[in-house]
Design a protein around this motif. Structure first.
Motif, mmCIF file in Angstrom:
data_model
loop_
_atom_site.group_PDB
_atom_site.id
_atom_site.type_symbol
_atom_site.label_atom_id
_atom_site.label_comp_id
_atom_site.label_asym_id
_atom_site.label_seq_id
_atom_site.Cartn_x
_atom_site.Cartn_y
_atom_site.Cartn_z
ATOM 1 N N GLU B 83 -41.576 27.099 111.609
ATOM 2 C CA GLU B 83 -40.928 26.642 110.380
ATOM 3 C C GLU B 83 -41.631 27.185 109.132
ATOM 4 O O GLU B 83 -40.980 27.539 108.149
ATOM 5 N N GLY B 118 -33.208 27.352 104.227
ATOM 6 C CA GLY B 118 -33.292 25.895 104.367
ATOM 7 C C GLY B 118 -33.190 25.249 102.999
ATOM 8 O O GLY B 118 -32.613 25.851 102.079
ATOM 9 N N ASN B 147 -26.433 25.896 105.892
ATOM 10 C CA ASN B 147 -27.780 25.441 105.551
ATOM 11 C C ASN B 147 -27.965 23.995 106.013
ATOM 12 O O ASN B 147 -27.086 23.170 105.807
#
Lengths: 424, 889
Positions: B83, B118, B147
């Motif tokens: 991430e 994101g 998204n």
């Protein structure tokens, strides 16, 4: 009879009114066996032209309209129809073949019972859904969808609408039943426990870097693009081939994969399921892209050992089967020496893909390559493409239609459509 | 643009040097270094700066490589467990995408953000979703819709949207309950397109509030569709309001497809109501609605529900009964077998047919007599019953059929025997044999012998021979012999096939020996040939059987024996049989080389006593593609009784020999033309002459090998080294190329017909002999690319995609006297696949003083000459190996 609600209660809710029969408009009733079905053709290029020929030579159907975004093509198709129905046209029995550039106008006609869709892949789901919603039965060319999300959605809508849907993966019906026989042999255990399948088809699609060209006057380019992102016209996309580009197709992988992986799914008894893992080549020393199924069978992209340019090799603990459109061989040869016995596995028998669809329209049975079969098979191909594109192993849950613990991959399940198109 | 240009300069001069060594890490081909969020962000800023100048390339084709590379790096950053990398990539793009960029670069970055962005990208995407440029807006909305934080963006975008942007924003909007009031307001108050988009958006939410809002709108197709969509969403979320919604949508005023959806939804969410719903749909619904109900039964309904419908089957309409019986068959609920049996008594024919079809799946051993009785009727139901009996898979069905076959008589027994054969019931062999031996019922006997032949196994051969040797009638003996042959042929090895026959031969009666010898003739093998040869010295009947057996031999091994018999046998009938058998044997694939074959046929011709026998030999000569065959045929051209056959044979041979010796072929065609008057023979000769003119110089006899596929080499397929040109040449499986079947097209090799397929290559090889040597022209055509070897030297290469056209490529080569090997490699992209090669003199005229092979059996002769100076080392290459393979074939 134990039930939460009685027929009388149900009628009272307004759901059904006993005095209001018949329930449906007469036009929407399935055709009796002797009634000629009105057919609309949507997309009349290569495959569509072939389907048009099949319709024109079939006494049980009548082509009443053709639709294409290419004005030249639809004019040629219309002339072909008029030539075939010439006598009836002159006598007034046939009122002529209408031409449309927008499929919605064709679907709005109530004299069309069913449609055949042979557009580029990025239109398949959207038009199929619109047709099902309009009460038409559908024959749609493979690969059935552009994305996994479309595959899930097309099943839902087709089922909702009670639509009889045939996917154009005709290997389930044609080629003298070779593919069916191969699958029956696998499922009957003639090669022992199935271990691997090698499926040789083309590779994935990619991004489109074609230069802009002026749009010809005979072309409705915006309608050709439809739900795909806007880009300028290119003659290499139409009348050339759009198949290599991700916005319109999954490439050779979905093109032939929708045939051969479909057969693989049939042999694996996975028509309502799919693989649980996909490993691209180069990862963990893998030489080929591999699909792993829950029963331990591994299906590889490539490595078919027969004589054709593409095909499938099934390998089990007691032998193997090579099957393609031109050949069926077993090793040892005795495996295929006898027909499938009564106590072995018998699969859906159809000898004519188009005819099977017409029969099912009349009986309301599911065709040999029903929507879920086509959608699940193309999903296998989409999963393969994604593993190639993302270049990492993927875990897939065929029941929830989602990747396991991989939100990045899950974002590939759907692709937003260009407004105003939606899959509602 | 100035700012962007400056940025590019900085990027190129400042960061490129640092980024390149890190690219393998970002592509996953090198281990990743430890970095914190700031470190990753700095790296992705640098990476983007590194790629931006190349993404901005003027030529669209130059953008492909950097765009694909950068995209792959970002996609990899979005992998599970990374991430921090994904966020860094998203932040790097978001920081640049709203800035001063060429439009196509911005669109590409938005495309990357669609799969990578994101929450960090949402502000930039919201900003670009308001761009005046339609393409930018569309890509921004696309990226925003995918998204994970899309809700935040659309919550800002939709309430504040200018009217002209509303439709696209509503179409892209995720199904957010929070936006239901906004959607509802727009649905109620917006213009047509906006209202419809808002209605659809309401439907997608699956929210009870949205259902309420939709209910308050005037009914229209989009509203009803959205209601169904909304009901689906509520059902998926387990909201009980879905039930009422579905019931509402099942109302008769709704479009039929919506009612189908509602029925399906109700069946899924309220299985307790399934019986009522299905009952109603079957009783009153349209076929489409019935289809939905039946689909539910076929796929989902529990066994109790199906049993419930089974009990009420007779009360339904015939159409409903048919659908249900179909379901019972598909679900294979054997407990419903009595229902199917009861339905056989229905007054409706279609119900009876459906019942029989259901019994094919549900039936058991007890169903066999019922179905056999039905199958005895000649109508459609009878055919269905016979089909059902072929399919019945329950345990005991085979035994029941067998018992019925034993107990019954006449047509019923015959039916049972046929079914046992079709079901391949191997345990029925003894019964079949028992029936086969009964001579009073010829029809039954014929079927039973068929069964014996089909069901027998190797171990049954001795039983069959016993039947053969003890039989009192010729019919039984003959049938048993046929069955022995059929069973023995399934034995993989030659010796076991004939061992039992040979063992039985000495002690068998003369009548039985005749049949045993006949069977040996069908099966062949060295031991069998010795036994049959021995039988030639026996009594006249056995001698006759032996000659007949030699005439049916499966290979050429008795050819010389038959030739001797044809010359020396005193019995005229046997002499004729021997002659015909000899011609047949000499036509087998393992016959002697062509010249040897011609010699034997010549002897046969001389030995033949009648014109009809000579005609048989002439036909045999016509099959041999060799110059000697022409010489053997020549005298017959002047014999009126034989002329027609002789001319036909000469034409055939001449056309084949022309590939080797054009002058000889011309000479013989002229001989024919001199003799043939107007009529079909003359026409055939003239056609052949024209073909020779047209195809003069074309090499038409090739050995081919393939297909070979692309390898990992990074070069054109035509330049990839494949087995025939590499060190593995000895392992290549060469085969004679079949002629096209169309004499007018034989000038070209059609790999498409031989191998088929796309993206591959194939090779062809042949040999030519030059009398004097000198300069020669190769005139080539190919589809697609072509490479040509003369002996070991590549003399031509053309990497091209095109159809086969004669003489499109012209190559001049120098030949030394003697034999030379020519090899072609032809690639296939798609479409047609073939080649042609014509030999011409250096000036383009007809080439003389050369020959090629008319028949690849000649290779065996060439093989004998390998040690002579006729063959250079390279021309010799592969001949021994190929000859060995052809012999093995």
């Amino acid at each position: 009879m134990q039930s939460g609600i009685s027929r009388r209660q149900l009628l009272r809710t307004g759901g059904v009114c006993a005095a209001s029969l018949p329930w449906a408009m007469p036009r929407l009733l399935a055709a009796p066996a002797n009634e000629v079905l009105g057919i609309g053709m949507i997309g009349i290029g290569g495959m569509g032209g072939g389907h048009l020929g099949r319709c024109l030579n079939h006494g049980g159907v009548r082509v009443v309209a053709v639709c294409d975004v290419d004005a030249n093509r639809r004019r040629v198709a219309r002339d072909r129809v008029h030539q075939k129905y010439g006598d009836d046209l002159k006598s007034g029995v046939y009122r002529g073949c209408a031409e449309y550039g927008d499929f919605r106008e064709l679907l709005a006609r109530d004299d069309i019972d069913a449609v055949m869709i042979a557009t580029p892949d990025h239109w398949h789901t959207l038009i199929s859904i619109a047709a099902a919603r309009a009460g038409k039965d559908v024959y749609c060319e493979k690969p059935l969808t552009l994305t996994i999300g479309e595959a899930k959605r097309i099943i839902e809508v087709v089922r909702q609408c009670g639509c009889v849907f045939q996917t154009g993966s005709q290997q389930r019906s044609g080629y003298n039943g070779m593919f069916r026989f191969a699958c029956e042999m696998v499922r009957s255990g003639r090669i022992g426990e199935l271990k691997t399948c090698h499926v040789t088809v083309g590779g994935p699609s990619g991004d489109c870097f074609l230069p802009a060209e002026p749009t010809p006057e005979w072309m409705d380019w915006d309608m050709w693009l439809g739900p795909a992102p806007v880009r300028p016209f290119s003659g290499k996309l139409h009348p050339g081939s759009w198949r290599g580009y991700r916005d319109y197709s999954g490439g050779g992988f979905t093109d032939w994969g929708a045939h051969h992986f479909d057969i693989c799914q049939w042999a694996l008894d996975a028509d309502e399921s799919g693989p649980v893992g996909i490993v691209p080549p180069g990862v963990d020393g893998a030489e080929r892209l591999a699909f792993r199924y829950a029963n331990g069978v591994e299906v590889y992209h490539g490595g078919y050992g027969g004589t054709d340019s593409n095909g499938i090799t099934f390998t089990g603990t007691r032998g193997k089967i090579d099957v393609s459109r031109s050949d069926l061989r077993t090793d040892p040869a005795e495996i295929m020496a006898t027909p499938i016995r009564p106590d072995e596995v018998h699969l859906y028998q159809s000898h004519d893909h188009f005819g099977n669809w017409l029969d099912c329209i009349r009986t309301r049975r599911r065709p040999v390559c029903d929507v879920e079969i086509g959608a699940r098979s193309v999903t296998v191909c989409h999963l393969g493409n994604l593993a190639y594109w993302l270049n990492r192993p993927l875990r897939w849950n065929p029941e929830t239609w989602d990747f396991v613990d991989d939100p990045g991959a899950s974002r590939w399940i759907n692709r937003p459509l260009r407004a105003p198109w939606t899959l509602d | 643009m100035k700012a962007f240009a400056l940025l590019l300069c900085v990027a190129v001069s400042g960061w490129a040097v640092d980024v390149e060594p890190l690219l393998p890490e970002l592509r996953g081909s090198a281990p990743a270094l430890e970095r914190d969020a700031a470190g990753w962000r700095a790296l992705h800023d640098a990476v983007l700066a590194y790629y931006l100048p190349r993404l901005a390339a003027e030529k669209i084709g130059d953008r492909k490589e950097p765009a694909t590379e950068y995209q792959a790096i970002c996609w990899r950053a979005a992998r599970p467990g990374a991430e921090i990398e994904r966020q860094a990539a998203g932040e790097a793009i978001a920081a640049r995408v709203t800035g001063d960029l060429p439009p196509h670069v911005r669109l590409w970055l938005l495309q990357v953000l669609q799969h990578v962005g994101g929450p960090e990208a949402v502000p930039a995407l919201v900003e670009l979703a308001g761009s005046p440029d339609g393409e930018t807006r569309a890509w921004a909305l696309r990226a925003l819709a995918e998204n994970p934080a899309a809700a935040i963006g659309f919550a800002r975008l939709i309430p504040a949207a200018p009217a002209e942007f509303l439709v696209e924003r509503l179409a892209a909007a995720p199904p957010l309950s929070a936006l239901v009031p906004v959607f509802a307001k727009l649905a109620a108050a917006g213009d047509g397109a906006v209202a419809e988009a808002a209605v659809r958006a309401l439907g997608r939410t699956g929210d009870p509030g949205a259902w309420q809002a939709l209910e308050e709108l005037p009914s229209s197709p989009p509203v009803v569709l959205a209601q169904l969509h909304c009901a689906e969403g509520m059902a998926a979320a387990g909201n009980p309001a879905a039930l009422a919604a579905y019931r509402e949508l099942l109302g008769e005023t709704r479009p039929e497809t919506v009612r189908c959806g509602a029925l399906r939804g109700l069946l899924a969410t309220a299985p307790g109501e399934a019986v009522v719903l299905v009952d109603m749909a079957l009783a009153q619904g349209s076929p489409r609605l019935q289809g939905v109900a039946v689909d539910y039964l076929r796929r989902t309904a529990d066994e109790a529900t199906l049993n419930r419908f089974g009990a009420e089957l007779a009360t339904l309409s015939p159409a409903g009964q048919v659908l249900l019986l179909d379901v019972f068959a598909a679900r294979r609920i054997v407990g419903l077998r009595p229902v199917a049996l009861a339905a056989l008594a229905s007054p409706a024919a279609e119900v009876r047919v459906a019942a029989v079809r259901a019994l094919a799946q549900l039936g058991d051993a007890a169903s066999v007599p019922v179905l056999v009785t039905l199958a005895e009727t000649p109508d459609g139901l009878g055919k269905e019953a016979a089909t059902a009996l072929r399919q019945l898979a329950a345990p005991g069905v085979d035994a029941a059929l067998l018992a019925l076959a034993r107990e019954s008589a006449g047509e019923r027994r015959l039916l049972c025997v046929d079914l046992l054969i079709e079901r391949r019931v191997e345990s029925a062999f003894p019964v079949m044999l028992e029936f086969a031996r009964q001579e009073d019922d010829r029809k039954l006997g014929a079927s039973a012998w068929k069964g014996v032949a089909l069901l027998g196994e190797g171990e049954d051969i001795s039983t069959l021979i016993e039947v053969l040797t003890t039989a009192s009638s010729d019919t039984i003996r003959r049938s048993a012999a046929k069955a022995v042959v059929a069973v023995a042929r399934r034995e993989p090895a030659a010796s076991p096939r004939t061992a039992a026959l040979l063992a039985a031969l000495p002690n068998a009666s003369p009548e039985a020996r005749i049949e045993l010898i006949g069977a040996l003739g069908e099966l062949g093998g060295a031991e069998a040939l010795a036994a049959v040869r021995e039988a030639l010295a026996s009594a006249p009947e056995l001698r006759a059987a032996a000659v007949r057996a030699l005439g049916t031999w499966p290979d050429a091994s008795p050819a010389d024996l038959l030739l001797t018999l044809a010359r020396e046998e005193t019995d005229p009938v046997l002499r004729v049989l021997a002659l015909r058998g000899c011609v047949r044997a000499l036509g087998q694939p393992d016959a002697p080389p062509p010249a040897e074959t011609v010699r034997r046929l010549g002897e046969l011709l001389a030995a033949a006593g009648r014109d009809e026998d000579r005609k048989v030999v002439l036909a045999g000569l016509g099959q041999v593609s060799h110059r000697d065959a022409l010489d053997a045929l020549r005298p017959c051209l002047d014999q009126p009784a034989l002329q027609a056959e002789a001319v036909a044979a000469v034409l055939k041979v001449a056309l084949a020999v022309a590939r080797e010796d054009r002058a000889l072929a011309d000479h013989y065609l002229d001989l024919v033309l001199e003799r043939a008057e107007a009529g079909p023979l003359r026409e055939q000769a003239e056609t052949a002459k024209r073909q020779l003119e047209e195809f003069d110089g074309f090499l038409m006899n090739w050995l081919v090998a393939g297909p070979f596929y692309k390898t990992a080499e990074k070069c054109a397929v035509i330049d990839m080294t494949m087995e025939p040109e590499g060190g593995q040449a000895g392992a290549v499986r060469w085969q004679p190329a079949p002629l096209t079947g169309d004499p007018a097209a034989d000038w070209q090799l059609d790999f498409g017909k031989i191998f088929g397929g796309t993206n591959r290559a194939a090779y062809a090889v042949t040999w030519i002999r030059s009398e004097t040597g000198g300069k020669v022209r190769f005139e080539l055509g190919s589809d697609d690319a072509v490479k040509v070897w003369l002996d070991d030297t590549v003399v031509h290469r053309n990497d091209v995609a095109r159809p086969v056209r004669r003489g499109e490529d012209v190559v001049e080569v120098e030949l030394t006297p003697g034999w030379h090997r020519i090899m072609l490699k032809i690639t296939q992209g798609g479409g047609g696949w073939g080649a042609c090669l014509r030999l011409r003199a250096a000036d383009g005229g007809q080439l003389s003083g050369w020959r090629t092979l008319a028949d690849f059996r000649d290779l065996r002769i060439m093989e004998q000459d390998l040690g002579t100076p006729e063959f250079g080392e390279s021309a010799r290459r592969g001949i021994a190996d190929i000859a060995a393979r052809l012999k093995a074939n």
